[in-house]
Design a protein around this motif. Structure first.
Motif: not given
Length: 152
Positions: A40-46, A49-53, A56-58, A82-88
């Motif tokens: 779950y730590q790796m899931f949250t980190f990935i 990072m994907g959400f931040m990219a 930034y891009r879009f 949805f993505l913010v809630l998934t990360i939290v």
């Protein structure tokens, strides 16, 4: 009971075998929570990072740095929520499993130390002391449980 522990007929008695089996069970429980916490730590980190990219891009690049447009685009899109809630949720789940991991580690370590401290009673010297060494080697080799020293 584990086959390796059952084969310790000459080296130890039944109550000691049960203690060793409980130790193996607690080690597996600790390892299970450790693995879930890491997942779950790796899931949250990935995901973060994907959400931040993605942001930034879009969102940030097309806006040209206009903070009002960035904020408006972020709030108006339901995918962002949805993505913010998934990360939290991933972060909260990793914290939950971290607490479970710490509790399981404490239980495992306490039982391991108890066996180490009681080893003179479980294997009286000098005749049974060599059998104790054999049992400790089996536990280290088969289950990666160090009973020679109390330190983690």
């Amino acid at each position: 009971m584990e086959s390796h522990i059952m084969m310790l007929n000459q080296q130890t008695d039944e109550p000691t075998k049960q203690m060793l089996q409980n130790l193996v069970d607690r080690k597996r429980k600790f390892d299970k929570f450790k693995q879930k916490c890491f997942f779950y730590q790796m899931f949250t980190f990935i995901t973060l990072m994907g959400f931040m990219a993605y942001l930034y891009r879009f969102v940030v690049q097309p806006s040209g740095g206009n903070i009002g447009y960035v904020f408006s685009s972020f709030v108006n899109e339901t995918l962002h929520t949805f993505l913010v809630l998934t990360i939290v949720g991933g972060y909260a789940t990793s914290l939950y499993f971290k607490k479970k991991e710490e509790k399981a580690e404490k239980e495992y370590h306490n039982l391991r130390c108890e066996i180490i401290k009681k080893s003179p009673d479980l294997w009286p010297q000098p005749f049974h002391w060599q059998k104790r060494n054999e049992v400790f080697k089996v536990m280290k080799k088969e289950f990666d449980i160090n009973l020679f020293h109390e330190s983690k």
